[in-house]
Design a protein around this motif. Structure first.
Motif, PDB file in Angstrom:
ATOM      1  N   LYS A  47      -2.663 -11.147  -1.380  1.00 32.33           N
ATOM      2  CA  LYS A  47      -1.942 -10.298  -2.328  1.00 32.33           C
ATOM      3  C   LYS A  47      -0.668  -9.792  -1.651  1.00 32.33           C
ATOM      4  O   LYS A  47      -0.653  -9.548  -0.442  1.00 32.33           O
ATOM      5  N   ILE A  48       0.385  -9.632  -2.432  1.00 36.40           N
ATOM      6  CA  ILE A  48       1.639  -9.103  -1.891  1.00 36.40           C
ATOM      7  C   ILE A  48       2.232  -8.081  -2.842  1.00 36.40           C
ATOM      8  O   ILE A  48       1.944  -8.068  -4.042  1.00 36.40           O
ATOM      9  N   GLU A  49       3.059  -7.230  -2.285  1.00 32.69           N
ATOM     10  CA  GLU A  49       3.857  -6.272  -3.057  1.00 32.69           C
ATOM     11  C   GLU A  49       5.175  -6.089  -2.321  1.00 32.69           C
ATOM     12  O   GLU A  49       5.212  -6.078  -1.087  1.00 32.69           O
ATOM     13  N   THR A  50       6.249  -5.988  -3.068  1.00 29.16           N
ATOM     14  CA  THR A  50       7.572  -5.853  -2.458  1.00 29.16           C
ATOM     15  C   THR A  50       8.202  -4.537  -2.859  1.00 29.16           C
ATOM     16  O   THR A  50       7.907  -3.973  -3.914  1.00 29.16           O
ATOM     17  N   GLY A  51       9.086  -4.041  -2.016  1.00 31.47           N
ATOM     18  CA  GLY A  51       9.802  -2.800  -2.295  1.00 31.47           C
ATOM     19  C   GLY A  51      10.941  -2.643  -1.312  1.00 31.47           C
ATOM     20  O   GLY A  51      11.283  -3.569  -0.573  1.00 31.47           O
ATOM     21  N   THR A  52      11.533  -1.459  -1.276  1.00 34.64           N
ATOM     22  CA  THR A  52      12.628  -1.219  -0.344  1.00 34.64           C
ATOM     23  C   THR A  52      12.088  -0.578   0.928  1.00 34.64           C
ATOM     24  O   THR A  52      10.958  -0.084   0.975  1.00 34.64           O
ATOM     25  N   ALA A  53      12.908  -0.573   1.963  1.00 40.31           N
ATOM     26  CA  ALA A  53      12.459  -0.133   3.282  1.00 40.31           C
ATOM     27  C   ALA A  53      11.977   1.313   3.299  1.00 40.31           C
ATOM     28  O   ALA A  53      11.066   1.662   4.052  1.00 40.31           O
ATOM     29  N   SER A  54      12.577   2.170   2.481  1.00 43.33           N
ATOM     30  CA  SER A  54      12.235   3.594   2.524  1.00 43.33           C
ATOM     31  C   SER A  54      10.908   3.918   1.839  1.00 43.33           C
ATOM     32  O   SER A  54      10.381   5.014   2.007  1.00 43.33           O
TER      33      SER A  54
END
Length: 344
Positions: free
Chosen positions: A215-222
């Motif tokens: 499973k994966i999830e993406t977002g921004t560094a903060s």
């Protein structure tokens, strides 16, 4: 043997070189053997069908060919310009992409257009299609799961104070169209181990048995690692243990895991001015021996050429990070199949 005889023309030179590539162990041949790329292409066409053109012109390249090109691009961390050159230059790339006898090779614009056509949704569909192939080959998610996140750097932005203040107010700075195309206003800054990082974040659940990303999830560094925790829990893992590092502990999270029949194996974090008891330290060390396997995964992704993004904006970053996970799983599957066939 004289130089003249060694360099004499040979009508079968191409076939001889291909045979030598096979003997030397072309890794792309292993990918071709174990992965059903036609099935991956079918998923792309299902989510992002080819646009129809009434103007005629040169027919588009097959979707399977373009998917293979994207895999080559990500495995070697190539830009669109570099992938165009390398496919023209390298026999192994041409053979893998099915372009040996083609009069033309997709150029950089064709690759860029294809990526924009399919987007992050189709990349996710490809990721799930790879999961189906993993399960068909018997690689079920087993022995629990390890959850962690890695920072994915993007090109650093040089924005002056006035423009930065406008962005913080939700206003658009007075940028030219060319400047807008080069400004990544979606990526964010964060600090880790005292160093500043700019870019995005990829969170993953990795099975402890095969070290495959499930499973994966993406977002921004903060975004804090814990924000992605629930999204990457893999309900299909046959093991109940959920391993994670010190960045994830909370009583609510552990209670929620237990309510789902899962066993929280999350490392404890010492409170300020209070050292962890020895019993908790020993528990952390036991968890670390398993949790370290996820670092092998992120390290392998970095070895594929690095995690640095060459894109601008969240949508393209999501696509690139998803393809990182896809290509890691493809490469990992070929390794597991090699081990299975040799018994080593």
């Amino acid at each position: 043997m004289s130089k003249r005889s060694a360099l004499r023309p040979d009508l079968f030179a191409g076939q001889r070189r291909e045979s030598k590539l096979d003997r030397l162990g072309d890794p792309l041949i292993a990918l071709n053997k174990h992965i059903d790329f036609a099935a991956l292409a079918a998923e792309v066409d299902r989510i992002a069908p080819r646009p129809e053109s009434a103007q005629g012109g040169r027919p588009p390249y097959p979707t399977e060919t373009m998917v293979r090109i994207l895999v080559v691009k990500r495995l070697h961390n190539l830009s669109d310009e570099q992938v165009e050159f390398q496919i023209n230059d390298r026999l192994s790339f041409q053979r893998f992409c099915g372009l040996q006898q083609s009069a033309t090779i997709p150029d950089r614009t064709t690759v860029w257009t294809f990526e924009n056509r399919i987007g992050a949704d189709a990349a996710r569909a490809v990721f799930e299609a790879v999961q189906v192939q993993l399960q068909r080959r018997g690689y079920l998610a087993r022995c629990g799961q390890i959850i962690d996140a890695t920072l994915v750097p993007a090109p650093r932005q040089h924005i002056d104070k006035e423009d930065k203040a406008a962005l913080e107010k939700g206003e658009e700075p007075d940028w030219t169209p060319a400047q807008k195309r080069q400004r990544d206003t979606d990526a964010s800054w964060t600090k880790k181990h005292g160093k500043s990082h700019f870019g995005y974040k990829l969170s993953a659940s990795v099975d402890a048995k095969h070290k495959l990303i499930r499973k994966i999830e993406t977002g921004t560094a903060s975004e804090h690692d814990s924000q992605h925790f629930d999204a990457v829990i893999d309900a299909g893992n046959t093991g109940s243990a959920v391993y994670a590092d010190r960045g994830y502990p909370s009583q609510e999270r552990e209670a929620a895991l237990k309510a789902r029949g899962l066993k929280p194996m999350i490392q404890r974090k010492a409170q300020r001015n209070r050292e962890l008891p020895e019993r908790q330290k020993q528990r952390n060390r036991r968890i670390a021996t398993v949790r370290a396997r996820v670092e092998h995964v992120f390290g392998a992704i970095a070895q594929m050429g690095g995690k640095l993004l060459r894109t601008i904006g969240q949508a393209r970053a999501d696509f690139a990070m998803t393809m990182m996970a896809v290509c890691y799983n493809l490469k990992r599957l070929t390794h597991l199949e090699s081990v299975r066939s040799t018994g080593k």
